[in-house]
Design a protein around this motif. Sequence first.
Motif, short mmCIF file in Angstrom:
data_model
loop_
_atom_site.label_atom_id
_atom_site.label_comp_id
_atom_site.label_asym_id
_atom_site.label_seq_id
_atom_site.Cartn_x
_atom_site.Cartn_y
_atom_site.Cartn_z
N ALA A 1 0.84 -1.21 0.00
CA ALA A 1 0.00 0.00 0.00
C ALA A 1 0.87 1.25 0.00
O ALA A 1 0.59 2.23 -0.71
CB ALA A 1 -0.93 -0.01 1.22
N LEU A 2 1.95 1.23 0.77
CA LEU A 2 2.84 2.39 0.84
C LEU A 2 3.60 2.59 -0.47
O LEU A 2 3.96 3.72 -0.82
CB LEU A 2 3.81 2.24 2.01
CG LEU A 2 3.14 2.33 3.39
CD1 LEU A 2 4.14 2.01 4.50
CD2 LEU A 2 2.52 3.71 3.62
N ALA A 3 3.83 1.51 -1.21
CA ALA A 3 4.44 1.65 -2.53
C ALA A 3 3.50 2.42 -3.46
O ALA A 3 3.93 3.29 -4.23
CB ALA A 3 4.77 0.28 -3.12
N LEU A 4 2.19 2.12 -3.35
CA LEU A 4 1.21 2.87 -4.15
C LEU A 4 1.14 4.33 -3.72
O LEU A 4 0.97 5.23 -4.55
CB LEU A 4 -0.17 2.20 -4.03
CG LEU A 4 -0.28 0.81 -4.65
CD1 LEU A 4 -1.62 0.17 -4.30
CD2 LEU A 4 -0.09 0.86 -6.16
N ILE A 5 1.29 4.57 -2.42
CA ILE A 5 1.33 5.95 -1.92
C ILE A 5 2.58 6.65 -2.43
O ILE A 5 2.53 7.82 -2.86
CB ILE A 5 1.25 5.96 -0.38
CG1 ILE A 5 -0.17 5.55 0.06
CG2 ILE A 5 1.61 7.32 0.19
CD1 ILE A 5 -0.32 5.28 1.54
N SER A 6 3.71 5.94 -2.44
CA SER A 6 4.96 6.51 -2.98
C SER A 6 4.80 6.90 -4.45
O SER A 6 5.41 7.87 -4.92
CB SER A 6 6.10 5.50 -2.84
OG SER A 6 6.45 5.28 -1.49
N GLN A 7 3.98 6.14 -5.17
CA GLN A 7 3.76 6.40 -6.59
C GLN A 7 2.65 7.42 -6.85
O GLN A 7 2.35 7.75 -8.00
CB GLN A 7 3.41 5.09 -7.31
CG GLN A 7 4.52 4.05 -7.31
CD GLN A 7 4.05 2.68 -7.77
OE1 GLN A 7 2.98 2.54 -8.37
NE2 GLN A 7 4.85 1.66 -7.50
N GLY A 8 2.03 7.92 -5.78
CA GLY A 8 0.97 8.90 -5.92
C GLY A 8 -0.37 8.33 -6.36
O GLY A 8 -1.27 9.08 -6.77
N LYS A 9 -0.53 7.01 -6.27
CA LYS A 9 -1.77 6.37 -6.72
C LYS A 9 -2.78 6.17 -5.60
O LYS A 9 -3.94 5.83 -5.86
CB LYS A 9 -1.43 5.02 -7.37
CG LYS A 9 -0.58 5.15 -8.62
CD LYS A 9 -0.18 3.79 -9.16
CE LYS A 9 0.69 3.93 -10.41
NZ LYS A 9 1.17 2.62 -10.90
#
Length: 394
Positions: free
Chosen positions: A76-84
């Motif tokens: 989930a934090l990877a998606l947050i890092s990607q702005g998604k």
Amino acid sequence: MEKENMTTLHTYVDQAIDRAISEKRIVGTVVQVALGGELVYSRAAGFADREQKRTMAENALFRLASVTKPIVSTAALALISQGKLSLHDPVTRWLPAFRPKLANGQDAQITIHQLMTHTAGLTYRFFQEEQGTYERSGVSDGMDLSELSLEENLQRLASVPLIYEPGDMWRYSIATDVLGAVIEKVTGMSLRESVQLLVTHPLHMTDTDFVAVDSDRLTAAYADGSEEPRLLHNQLEQVPFIEGTAGFRLAPNRANQPSAYASGGAGMVGSTGDFLTLLETLRQGGQPILTEAVATEMATNQIGELDMPYWPGRGFGLGFTLLKDPVAAGTPESPGTWRMGGTYGHSWFVDPKEELSVAAFTNTALEGMSGQYTTDICDAIYASIREGKEAARI
């Protein structure tokens, strides 16, 4: 770490492991320790399968139970890092049908932040009394062998009143399963494919998946017994937890069932080494899967002074506990240490101050999660570190 201090660490940790096995508190274990970015200790001991006399191997596969949570939280934090995805998003942005109400029938809004910090108003069936609301509604904790899909389980969960107003309390919960469903909506892929894309493939965690990648390496599962741990058979087994609660329902064979829904809170299978890779990646700033700012946020207390039952002296980040007061927690860990475990018998912790990551997996519930073994391993490591520092001052 100096060579003689390394010897001390090996001796102390070996003693803790050997004592737990000889006293028949655990059946088998794999312990790995990284210090200053280097693997300084790795040992497999005891049996992977006592009845088959199969000795434990360093690449053994374990049912991860709640060790799944930091992996899925990282996705989930990877998606947050990607702005998604945003921590501020209401869950209904991604799951319009997931609208559990308060006990008084009023609507409540849950955010991604509240899912990740276990402040969303949810709980677990195993924390409730027998025939509690989750059990009556047929909600799966993600460790039984339910025929439910993730979507069906969330429908049942949403039909049950929240146990508190979101944001008002901290209660360990099934929230990471809901987060898994959010991840699916954001990526347009299954949770399994999403976790592979965002976490396990970039980090070369080839042993970690929602089913055992090699059933021959999967350990047998055991639970605490009066004289020695008892074998958990593949059908549903009851494992007592806290007095007055329904306790755990474990189906060890779930690890070999691709049809079982992907539980973001409890459903993965993996090796000790794979998980240590994730811990070290997060400790060193999250690259290549997270931005450093997001990795820092993950390891920052997100719940203020909310009380955490069963975790005195600790707060909670975005996926794991964080040590605030070592005295209250009764631990030698440094303030800021991250720690969690898993029902099937695992504990792990990361002490950023000491540049230390530890994964201690066993095949014995609940000793390996919350028994004396977890304390003994921790104490052994810190005793060796303390002696090393004292020797350096002389």
